[in-house]
Design an enzyme around this catalytic site. Sequence first.
Site, short mmCIF file in Angstrom:
data_model
loop_
_atom_site.label_atom_id
_atom_site.label_comp_id
_atom_site.label_asym_id
_atom_site.label_seq_id
_atom_site.Cartn_x
_atom_site.Cartn_y
_atom_site.Cartn_z
N HIS A 26 41.13 41.76 42.83
CA HIS A 26 40.87 41.17 41.52
C HIS A 26 41.54 39.79 41.51
O HIS A 26 42.29 39.43 40.60
CB HIS A 26 41.41 42.06 40.41
CG HIS A 26 40.41 42.32 39.33
ND1 HIS A 26 40.67 42.19 37.99
CD2 HIS A 26 39.10 42.68 39.39
CE1 HIS A 26 39.59 42.47 37.28
NE2 HIS A 26 38.63 42.77 38.11
N HIS A 29 30.28 39.17 45.54
CA HIS A 29 31.22 40.25 45.28
C HIS A 29 30.54 41.62 45.31
O HIS A 29 31.13 42.60 45.77
CB HIS A 29 31.88 40.05 43.91
CG HIS A 29 32.94 41.06 43.59
ND1 HIS A 29 34.23 40.95 44.04
CD2 HIS A 29 32.90 42.21 42.89
CE1 HIS A 29 34.93 41.99 43.62
NE2 HIS A 29 34.15 42.77 42.91
#
Length: 749
Positions: A104, A55
Amino acid sequence: MTLDTVKHATETPDAEQPWAELGLKKDEYERIREILDRRPTGAELAMYSVMWSEHCSYKSSKVHLKQFGEKAPESDALLVGIGENAGVVDVGQGYAVTFKVESHNHPSYIEPYQGAATGVGGIVRDILAMGARPVAVVDPLRFGAADHPDTKRVLPGVVAGIGGYGNCLGLPNIGGEVVFDPCYQGNPLVNAGCIGVMKHEDIHLAKASGPGNKVILYGARTGGDGIGGVSVLASETFESTGPAKRPAVQVGDPFQEKLLIECTLEIFKENLVAGIQDLGGAGLSCATSELASAGSGGMRVELDTVPLRDATLSPEEILMSESQERMCAIVEPQHVDRFMAICEKWDVIATVIGEVTEGERLEIFWHGEQIVDVPPRTVAHEGPVYQRPYARPDWQDALQADDAARLPRPKSADELRAQVLKVVGSPNQASKAWITDQYDRFVQGNTVLAQPEDAGMVRIDEESNLGVAMATDGNGRYAKLDPYTGAQLALAEAYRNVAASGAKPLAISDCLNFGSPEDPGVMWQFAEATRGLADGCLELGTPVTGGNVSLYNQTGETAIHPTPVVAVLGVIDDVTRRTPIAFAEAGQLLYLLGDTKEEFGGSAWSDVVHGHLGGLPPAVDLDREKLLAEILISASRDGMIDAAHDLSDGGLVQAVVESCLRGGAGARLVVPDGLSAFTFLFSESAGRAVVAVPRSEELRFTDMCGARGLPATRIGVVDGEEVEVQGEFRIPLAELRTAHEEAIPGLLA
């Protein structure tokens, strides 16, 4: 607990360390030892593990993402590009606009409300960190099948989280999408975007320069929520047993964030910071290493001075925590007192936790003991780079050969009518008002267009009426059939949506959502989509200013459809000239712009009526998209059209129904020569729009289209209280409204 200090780490090279539990590979752990010429301390291991996660480091994707720089088009508007918290473009009159989209996804599946809420909070702080006042948010969302029980768990929580956080901040939610597909079952996509406005001279960058300058952490206290958060959660697949990592999800406080925004903007106004970074993914590990890496290189931090919500947190946990509503500023010594005074005024906790140093090391201390001594670039910017193997999947040829042309078409006018109602009332084509009505779309009073318009639009200057528009689009079904074309279709649709509102497209941000990079088929999808997007942006002249990659969106062996989501930002000189989608006035003439072909691969009709996915997606012609955009923008500016709606999912009939319901007026349509009624209504050929032209402007409009070589076919008129396709069927608006508006509430009740 015995602290691992730097000295102790040097003296105990063979001590066991939990590198695998922190998500590191063996070769990555060995590389850290090589960099440091010793084993890492526990705190250093924590920092590297979160910063080298998929990420945060983009280790599987960066070899492909570099195309966005290599193929970047010339752009007079681009002020800040890839590499900062968000991109910035010049929109004229001394204004700059910053915007970005991020994901998210994993946190929102585990804890839907907080996962989605903190997604909004994080993207807002990215925009704030650039020096801008956030003015609007958008939310492209993907969920599993609309009638699946888990969708009823995830979707309401996500929507409540987005609405709750954004509404409390006082930010209008002006756009986005909601898509349902079984492929997202267990892997919903919660992408969040934000737009911010500033003057050119107010742009701030994330760097820590100037030895002796103070490092100030301000905002909320650091807690145990979000330890490893998105940095670790988003770097692995879910097991088929489902979510079990609630503590890793951050907890948001929008009221604290509102104070943080106003406090930061006042600090900017007085020019008190030399560098600034928000604390998002990887928390303090990210903020300290990135600020030091982008600045002069040296920083000393006293970690025990960090204000905590939980006094039992270890140094490693403090460094990994992704607690929300925190920022890190670099402040010259003479400005510290004033900085602190402003924070106190806004009831924001602020603490000097360190200073910029002469050296080239990031050094962190805990109660006087050194626990971190690293070159910051190796943490923040020199992580692993993987050339993941990729290969076209074995099943791709068979999928493309399964052409939607073979599907049975309606045999009668009654069957055609029934299929129109079925498509219009299907979850993906139905009204999303049940969702968007939970968002405040008009707070602050500058919203000009919002859902269900083609693009969201806000005014940024009340005197001149200068405004910006944004649209987000992506079609995972198209991308599954052909990732290269699918990415370009997402770009083309967002570009077209912005132009249909009357704004000129300037630049893009993207959120690239894919399965596991360890699957060569998924990596092929990613490589193709990235190549398609880079090539498309070069041709359209819209640079990529930044974005996000979200990988490991799969459960077990089952990946989501490749889903590149593209956000296009545009500028409009005068928002009073914007074009809505509503057909509102009887007598308006309806024109179809562009060419309609037999293109049904990945279409809404093939999905809704036949449950089919196969064939090729619609062809892309980016020159035609540019021409269409020029016509739509010129017609809007010069008052030649009253309404415009792009054609995409569901084809012409979907666009006409939405425009009729939006304006409360019916339409009579005539099928053009050379087309069947079915193809006319349901084809999803790209590069098309339907416009409503006042009779007084018909000649001027058609002359412009003819002179520029854009096909413009008169297909009907706004009239009555039904949608009529002459020679085929009539459907009253009341019946269409019932089908369109009751589908989502019925499924989610």
